[in-house]
Enzyme design. Structure first.
Site, mmCIF file in Angstrom:
data_model
loop_
_atom_site.group_PDB
_atom_site.id
_atom_site.type_symbol
_atom_site.label_atom_id
_atom_site.label_comp_id
_atom_site.label_asym_id
_atom_site.label_seq_id
_atom_site.Cartn_x
_atom_site.Cartn_y
_atom_site.Cartn_z
ATOM 1 N N ASP A 119 -21.725 -8.553 1.223
ATOM 2 C CA ASP A 119 -21.865 -9.974 1.535
ATOM 3 C C ASP A 119 -23.318 -10.198 1.991
ATOM 4 O O ASP A 119 -24.213 -10.368 1.160
ATOM 5 C CB ASP A 119 -20.817 -10.288 2.611
ATOM 6 C CG ASP A 119 -20.718 -11.753 2.957
ATOM 7 O OD1 ASP A 119 -21.116 -12.584 2.144
ATOM 8 O OD2 ASP A 119 -20.236 -12.073 4.063
ATOM 9 N N LYS A 169 -21.016 -10.303 -3.514
ATOM 10 C CA LYS A 169 -21.115 -11.744 -3.211
ATOM 11 C C LYS A 169 -22.592 -12.049 -2.953
ATOM 12 O O LYS A 169 -23.036 -12.132 -1.812
ATOM 13 C CB LYS A 169 -20.273 -12.041 -1.972
ATOM 14 C CG LYS A 169 -19.879 -13.492 -1.802
ATOM 15 C CD LYS A 169 -19.433 -13.793 -0.395
ATOM 16 C CE LYS A 169 -18.033 -13.350 -0.063
ATOM 17 N NZ LYS A 169 -17.649 -13.748 1.318
ATOM 18 N N ASP A 227 -9.456 -7.998 4.107
ATOM 19 C CA ASP A 227 -8.596 -8.712 5.055
ATOM 20 C C ASP A 227 -9.181 -10.030 5.516
ATOM 21 O O ASP A 227 -10.396 -10.266 5.447
ATOM 22 C CB ASP A 227 -8.369 -7.859 6.298
ATOM 23 C CG ASP A 227 -9.625 -7.787 7.173
ATOM 24 O OD1 ASP A 227 -10.685 -7.398 6.652
ATOM 25 O OD2 ASP A 227 -9.536 -8.146 8.358
ATOM 26 N N LYS A 276 -12.303 -0.435 6.991
ATOM 27 C CA LYS A 276 -11.059 -0.094 6.333
ATOM 28 C C LYS A 276 -11.013 -0.588 4.885
ATOM 29 O O LYS A 276 -10.226 -0.130 4.075
ATOM 30 C CB LYS A 276 -9.881 -0.764 7.084
ATOM 31 C CG LYS A 276 -9.720 -0.373 8.506
ATOM 32 C CD LYS A 276 -8.596 -1.238 9.127
ATOM 33 C CE LYS A 276 -8.537 -1.059 10.623
ATOM 34 N NZ LYS A 276 -7.596 -2.036 11.231
ATOM 35 N N GLY A 277 -11.851 -1.583 4.582
ATOM 36 C CA GLY A 277 -11.690 -2.370 3.353
ATOM 37 C C GLY A 277 -11.681 -1.594 2.053
ATOM 38 O O GLY A 277 -11.060 -2.019 1.089
ATOM 39 N N ARG A 293 -4.529 -7.428 3.313
ATOM 40 C CA ARG A 293 -5.097 -6.239 2.645
ATOM 41 C C ARG A 293 -4.193 -5.747 1.519
ATOM 42 O O ARG A 293 -4.642 -5.128 0.566
ATOM 43 C CB ARG A 293 -5.277 -5.093 3.650
ATOM 44 C CG ARG A 293 -6.365 -5.333 4.685
ATOM 45 C CD ARG A 293 -6.670 -4.024 5.407
ATOM 46 N NE ARG A 293 -7.403 -4.213 6.648
ATOM 47 C CZ ARG A 293 -8.732 -4.351 6.737
ATOM 48 N NH1 ARG A 293 -9.479 -4.327 5.655
ATOM 49 N NH2 ARG A 293 -9.309 -4.507 7.909
ATOM 50 N N PHE A 312 -14.051 -16.828 0.861
ATOM 51 C CA PHE A 312 -13.572 -15.740 1.699
ATOM 52 C C PHE A 312 -12.533 -14.951 0.914
ATOM 53 O O PHE A 312 -11.454 -15.438 0.602
ATOM 54 C CB PHE A 312 -13.014 -16.235 3.040
ATOM 55 C CG PHE A 312 -12.967 -15.105 4.009
ATOM 56 C CD1 PHE A 312 -14.112 -14.728 4.703
ATOM 57 C CD2 PHE A 312 -11.807 -14.353 4.160
ATOM 58 C CE1 PHE A 312 -14.095 -13.629 5.551
ATOM 59 C CE2 PHE A 312 -11.788 -13.258 5.012
ATOM 60 C CZ PHE A 312 -12.933 -12.900 5.702
ATOM 61 N N GLU A 349 -17.687 1.055 -1.357
ATOM 62 C CA GLU A 349 -17.451 -0.086 -0.472
ATOM 63 C C GLU A 349 -16.679 -1.180 -1.206
ATOM 64 O O GLU A 349 -16.764 -1.297 -2.433
ATOM 65 C CB GLU A 349 -18.813 -0.601 0.053
ATOM 66 C CG GLU A 349 -18.772 -1.841 0.911
ATOM 67 C CD GLU A 349 -17.947 -1.741 2.194
ATOM 68 O OE1 GLU A 349 -16.813 -1.243 2.134
ATOM 69 O OE2 GLU A 349 -18.428 -2.206 3.242
ATOM 70 N N ASP A 350 -15.941 -1.971 -0.453
ATOM 71 C CA ASP A 350 -15.149 -3.048 -1.046
ATOM 72 C C ASP A 350 -16.010 -4.228 -1.498
ATOM 73 O O ASP A 350 -15.889 -4.718 -2.610
ATOM 74 C CB ASP A 350 -14.064 -3.530 -0.064
ATOM 75 C CG ASP A 350 -14.612 -3.878 1.327
ATOM 76 O OD1 ASP A 350 -15.825 -3.712 1.572
ATOM 77 O OD2 ASP A 350 -13.812 -4.306 2.184
HETATM 78 P P1 IMP Z 1 -21.934 -7.442 4.915
HETATM 79 O O1 IMP Z 1 -22.065 -8.883 5.355
HETATM 80 O O2 IMP Z 1 -22.456 -7.236 3.529
HETATM 81 O O3 IMP Z 1 -22.540 -6.514 5.917
HETATM 82 O O4 IMP Z 1 -20.382 -7.137 4.859
HETATM 83 C C1 IMP Z 1 -19.752 -6.541 5.946
HETATM 84 C C2 IMP Z 1 -18.291 -6.359 5.751
HETATM 85 O O5 IMP Z 1 -17.673 -7.620 5.969
HETATM 86 C C3 IMP Z 1 -17.809 -5.926 4.382
HETATM 87 O O6 IMP Z 1 -17.835 -4.549 4.224
HETATM 88 C C4 IMP Z 1 -16.382 -6.416 4.421
HETATM 89 O O7 IMP Z 1 -15.569 -5.470 5.082
HETATM 90 C C5 IMP Z 1 -16.506 -7.685 5.238
HETATM 91 N N1 IMP Z 1 -16.550 -8.847 4.352
HETATM 92 C C6 IMP Z 1 -17.630 -9.455 3.817
HETATM 93 N N2 IMP Z 1 -17.269 -10.506 3.048
HETATM 94 C C7 IMP Z 1 -15.915 -10.540 3.103
HETATM 95 C C8 IMP Z 1 -14.920 -11.388 2.493
HETATM 96 O O8 IMP Z 1 -15.192 -12.343 1.727
HETATM 97 N N3 IMP Z 1 -13.625 -11.098 2.788
HETATM 98 C C9 IMP Z 1 -13.268 -10.071 3.616
HETATM 99 N N4 IMP Z 1 -14.150 -9.250 4.182
HETATM 100 C C10 IMP Z 1 -15.457 -9.491 3.930
HETATM 101 MG MG MG Z 2 -16.076 -3.324 4.549
#
Ligand code: IMP
Ligand code: MG
Length: 177
Positions: free
Chosen positions: A103, A131, A159, A43-44, A165, A152, A99-100
């Site tokens: 991480d 990040k 969220d 949803k982000g 959000r 975070f 994408e938002d």
């Molecule tokens: P990934 O770890 O790069 O696969 O990120 C997966 C998903 O986790 C991202 O698309 C976000 O929706 C969520 N996410 C990662 N880091 C954060 C954060 O700092 N705050 C909120 N959501 C996060």
């Molecule tokens: Mg996301």
């Protein structure tokens, strides 16, 4: 003692707008005559995608996917699943994934692989917040927004347990996770 974590602003709504304008200018330069398909990850990305597309004054289409999240630790991209599927075929299309935040990179490594197999004419990635400190798999961001510290992040669509959000500023909370 209050159970509400403290929320601090990282990037104001004005700074967000300036960043989105810059990203939109780069995307406009590259996609003006290509009728791109922008794919938001639920949803982000919903607020960022909404801001972004209103700065793009040429024909484009929008679709969404949702992917499963994972617990901390042992996951690999191969264990993720697409939960909400695309409604549009992407074969031969110019696709931009929106994408938002990136991480660990696991979600996007999985999704870019999944989309790449469906033979788009081109496939690029636009991410509002990067990040890099927690990356586990490499991800190439073609249209980057801002780099954020290992906090975070909440607000601007992001969220914590489905909350925050709606905060207009990109913010962070002290770690409780
Ligand atoms: P990934 O770890 O790069 O696969 O990120 C997966 C998903 O986790 C991202 O698309 C976000 O929706 C969520 N996410 C990662 N880091 C954060 C954060 O700092 N705050 C909120 N959501 C996060
Ligand atoms: Mg996301």
């Amino acid at each position: 003692m209050s159970s509400e974590p403290e929320v601090k602003v990282l990037l104001s709504r004005q700074e967000i707008a300036a960043t989105v304008n810059k990203m939109a200018a780069d995307i406009s330069r590259d996609y003006r005559d290509r009728n791109p398909l922008l794919i938001g990850i639920l949803k982000g990305s919903f607020i960022f995608l909404s801001d972004l597309v209103r700065q793009l004054d040429f024909p484009l289409e929008i679709d969404f996917v949702a992917i499963s999240s994972y617990g901390r630790g042992r996951t690999t991209p191969g264990e993720l699943k697409v939960l909400h599927r695309l409604k549009s075929p992407i074969k031969g299309r110019h696709v931009v994934v929106v994408e938002d935040i990136v991480d660990t990179g696991l979600s996007l490594a999985f999704l870019m692989g999944y989309l790449g197999k469906r033979k788009p004419a081109s496939l690029k990635l636009c991410v509002f917040a990067d990040k890099p400190s927690r990356r586990r798999v490499p991800v190439t961001i073609d249209y980057p927004g801002v780099t954020v510290p290992d906090k975070f992040i909440v607000g601007y669509g992001l969220d914590w347990d489905e909350k925050y959000r709606n905060l207009p500023d990109l913010s962070y909370i002290e770690p409780i996770r």
